[in-house]
Design an enzyme around this catalytic site. Structure first.
Site, short mmCIF file in Angstrom:
data_model
loop_
_atom_site.label_atom_id
_atom_site.label_comp_id
_atom_site.label_asym_id
_atom_site.label_seq_id
_atom_site.Cartn_x
_atom_site.Cartn_y
_atom_site.Cartn_z
N ARG A 140 54.48 -1.89 41.41
CA ARG A 140 56.24 -2.10 42.88
C ARG A 140 57.06 -2.46 42.58
O ARG A 140 57.03 -2.90 41.09
CB ARG A 140 55.24 -3.27 43.76
N LYS A 164 50.90 -7.64 45.78
CA LYS A 164 51.19 -8.02 47.38
C LYS A 164 50.20 -8.75 47.89
O LYS A 164 49.17 -8.68 47.62
CB LYS A 164 50.77 -6.20 47.76
N HIS A 229 59.37 3.99 44.54
CA HIS A 229 57.89 4.11 45.13
C HIS A 229 57.59 5.79 44.89
O HIS A 229 56.52 5.84 45.07
CB HIS A 229 57.96 3.96 46.58
N ARG A 232 55.79 5.93 41.64
CA ARG A 232 54.57 4.66 41.85
C ARG A 232 53.67 5.36 42.54
O ARG A 232 52.16 6.34 42.04
CB ARG A 232 54.87 3.94 42.90
N HIS A 255 45.95 -1.81 46.14
CA HIS A 255 45.58 -1.66 47.68
C HIS A 255 43.93 -2.87 48.19
O HIS A 255 43.16 -2.75 47.37
CB HIS A 255 44.98 0.13 47.86
N TYR A 264 46.07 9.54 48.33
CA TYR A 264 46.54 10.59 47.65
C TYR A 264 45.48 11.96 47.43
O TYR A 264 45.62 13.36 46.68
CB TYR A 264 46.71 9.46 45.96
#
Length: 290
Positions: A140, A164, A229, A232, A255, A264
């Site tokens: 990120r 995150k 992003h 990414r 995630h 995806y």
């Protein structure tokens, strides 16, 4: 409100950007309700929802989620016994497919980088390290610009990153990325805390965004198609095309919920169709019959 935000930072481990978003949502809601958010009843929240009608579903969902968590905190703290949050809207999630880049686009970006590395200036070495880590490791933007100076070791093909939500994950670092980082780090003073320093701190996300778009323009790619992003997303999409396991991809991207990673699979639908047509056992049976 301040107590709630302190709890989010201390107990939930929310990042500064998340705290700032909660503060904005709560402050705006409080202003709309004349400073009586904490005591708002269902009717007041329905009026608040009316004020949000012109906003996008994603924005309404975020604001409603902020308020639900705030009211949950008030109940936990004993500040109120009832929960008015069921009156808040729950817009249907309509998650868009992520923007990404094709392999040819990525090749054009790296061709420009390679051209600049022929007779590099320090900023060219920094550019190479940034792009290798964005596309090669799926970091990120915030994670990338805030990397400590010695986070990446020349003899270790991974780093342990706290990303995150305060979650730790193992991030693979390619040989190319490690070489690019080593070349750039030689130009970073040994007393600097960050790998990508700027002023007294580190490179900002805004500056990273500008660097990526400048590179895109030099590569003949429309700048509005690209961002840190998007690189990414390209990392994730191209790994999946190459046969990466979805759980492994979830771990590498950091995630919390695999549902976030599963988006995806929609991007890669054409590959799945090709796999069925080429690899399904019935294909061999049909070929034998013919």
């Amino acid at each position: 409100m301040d107590r709630f935000l302190e709890m989010m930072a201390a107990e939930a481990g929310a990042a500064p950007n998340t705290i700032a978003a909660y503060r904005r949502d709560l402050t705006l809601a409080s202003d709309t309700l004349d400073g009586r958010l904490a005591t708002a009843d269902a009717a007041a929240l329905e009026r608040l929802a009316e004020e949000w009608r012109a906003l996008s579903r994603a924005t309404v969902a975020r604001k409603a989620a902020s308020l639900r968590r705030f009211f949950g905190f008030l109940i936990d703290e004993g500040d109120r016994a009832d929960d008015p949050s069921p009156a808040l809207p729950r817009p249907a999630a309509a998650r868009p497919l992520p923007r990404t880049l094709g392999h040819a686009d990525v090749d054009r970006l790296f061709a420009v980088v390679a051209e600049r590395l022929a007779t590099p200036l320090p900023n060219d070495l920094r550019l190479a390290a940034l792009i290798e880590l964005l596309y090669g490791s799926g970091l990120r933007a915030t994670e990338l610009v805030s990397l400590p100076r010695n986070a990446i070791h020349p003899d270790r093909p991974f780093l342990i990153l706290r990303g995150k939500g305060g979650r730790e994950r193992l991030v693979p670092i390619s040989d190319r990325a490690r070489a690019a980082v080593a070349a750039w780090r030689a130009h970073v003073e040994v007393d600097r805390a960050f790998l990508f320093p700027s002023g007294k701190g580190h490179l900002s996300r805004v500056r990273l965004f500008q660097i990526v778009r400048d590179l895109a323009a030099a590569a003949g790619i429309a700048p509005d198609r690209i961002s840190p992003h998007v690189l990414r997303h390209a990392f994730a999409t191209h790994l999946l095309e190459g046969g990466a396991d979805l759980r492994a991809l979830q771990s590498m991207l950091g995630h919390a919920d695999i549902a976030t990673t599963q988006i995806y699979t929609h991007v890669d639908a054409s590959r799945l169709v090709r796999l069925v047509n080429e690899r399904h056992p019935l294909v061999d049976a049909l070929a034998a019959q013919s």
